[in-house]
Design an enzyme around this catalytic site. Sequence first.
Site, short mmCIF file in Angstrom:
data_model
loop_
_atom_site.label_atom_id
_atom_site.label_comp_id
_atom_site.label_asym_id
_atom_site.label_seq_id
_atom_site.Cartn_x
_atom_site.Cartn_y
_atom_site.Cartn_z
N PRO A 220 -2.80 -50.88 15.60
CA PRO A 220 -1.60 -50.21 15.07
C PRO A 220 -1.87 -48.85 14.42
O PRO A 220 -0.94 -48.10 14.16
CB PRO A 220 -1.07 -51.19 14.03
CG PRO A 220 -2.26 -51.97 13.60
CD PRO A 220 -3.13 -52.08 14.81
N PHE A 221 -3.15 -48.53 14.16
CA PHE A 221 -3.47 -47.22 13.55
C PHE A 221 -4.55 -46.52 14.37
O PHE A 221 -5.52 -46.00 13.82
CB PHE A 221 -3.89 -47.40 12.09
CG PHE A 221 -2.79 -47.98 11.23
CD1 PHE A 221 -1.76 -47.19 10.76
CD2 PHE A 221 -2.77 -49.33 10.93
CE1 PHE A 221 -0.73 -47.72 9.99
CE2 PHE A 221 -1.74 -49.88 10.16
CZ PHE A 221 -0.73 -49.07 9.69
N GLU A 238 -5.88 -51.02 10.09
CA GLU A 238 -5.56 -51.05 8.65
C GLU A 238 -4.93 -49.75 8.14
O GLU A 238 -5.43 -48.66 8.37
CB GLU A 238 -6.84 -51.33 7.84
CG GLU A 238 -6.60 -51.46 6.35
CD GLU A 238 -7.84 -51.93 5.59
OE1 GLU A 238 -7.74 -52.04 4.35
OE2 GLU A 238 -8.89 -52.16 6.22
N LYS A 254 -8.67 -58.00 4.32
CA LYS A 254 -9.89 -58.75 4.02
C LYS A 254 -9.72 -60.12 4.63
O LYS A 254 -8.81 -60.86 4.28
CB LYS A 254 -10.14 -58.88 2.51
CG LYS A 254 -10.90 -57.73 1.93
CD LYS A 254 -12.37 -57.82 2.31
CE LYS A 254 -13.05 -56.46 2.26
NZ LYS A 254 -12.96 -55.70 3.49
#
Length: 435
Positions: A220-221, A238, A254
């Site tokens: 997604p990034f 993230e 995490k």
Amino acid sequence: MRTTTKHKPKSIETFKQQLLLWSQQFDDVVWLDSNSHTSKYSNYDAVLAVDAFTSIQTDYTSGFVKLKEYQSITNDWIFGYLTYDLKNDAEELESANFDGLQFPDLCFFQPKKIFLIKGNTVKIKYLNAVDDELEEDLKEIHSLTECHTERSRSAKDDEVVKIKLRIHKDEYFRKLDKMLAHIYRGDIYEANFCQEFYAEETEINPLETYNKLNAISQAPFATFLKCNDKYLLSASPERYIKKKGNNIVSQPIKGTAKRSANHNEDQALKYELKHDDKERSENIMIVDLVRNDLSKTAKKGSVQVKELCKIYSFDQVHQMISTVVSKVKKDTHPVDIIQTTFPMGSMTGAPKISAMQIIEDLEETKRGVYSGAVGYFSPKGNFDFNVIIRSILYNETNKYVSYSVGGAITAKSVPLKEYEECLLKAKAMREVLEN
């Protein structure tokens, strides 16, 4: 000032491929792609910024002051990255480990040309000085096809990349024993320990490498960044931090588990991650750290945990992600929000400063861009930055290729399991580089 134009291509996916291919002619490129992972926190599906009108490159010394000044004076869109080593500006720390990549500690540029993609619409923002180039640029973009991609390839695409380990397995275990000794002694509760995999005298095709990595991970990034001869090819899952108006969002990761092609087994792996006490404790410790960091600029009582230890599934792994939000006053400078939360908690540990000191002592490589952040500021002072993980870094001049992976070490850590988690996180990068 910028001229804004809306464009609706027949196929947005084809246009995205053409746009990224067209961008390769420029020395300064930032491509950000959500790969259709839209959420309520998403601004755009994809963004391209190219061709620096102004820029800033600097080492960490007074790095945040320089960025603050540049962002304030420019008062426009700026795109770029912050390396992990800006920790030395945020705190009394140093970086003395080996650096084969040699990226500047901070690099941002004001692009002449920006493409903001949302749904089937592309919002194009050109500086007035170049807005007469838009029509010709669109013709060129739409003319690009797969055959242009084929021609852009060369013999180096088939070169065998020989990956080396900066820290070998036995040495990794020895270092983890030292990290655990710090934890048992009470110096820290948790620290993110990373190791580098690298290749020397190696040439890669950055765009092809990014496309392969993105096809495997669909993160997604995702990011393709070019800064002259230096490249970041990222499949990051993230978000580090985002500002929209007075609202701040941070989404630390995490907790990692592998995927399985078998549906029942995959669901079992997801369930195990969700109920793993060690992974949950890691995540909760970092959530507490993020809450503390956000409180430094937040309005009183505005820091909240919106999601705690939620499981998200990606093509390669399941991840445990939490979402922490806050509100800031209107006159809070956006760079101050980043400085007081940097580096992100998920890549450091708790307590943060002690963890960073121990990390520096035990790791063998200067992290640089890895575990830093890439993203943008808007003219209104909004911003969105990812965490640079699951990424390949390349210095074309030095012919040096690198990727690093790490994991959170706590009192419950089992060294062999931590090592295996690192190999899991490295899998996509290694597959791409070794074909």
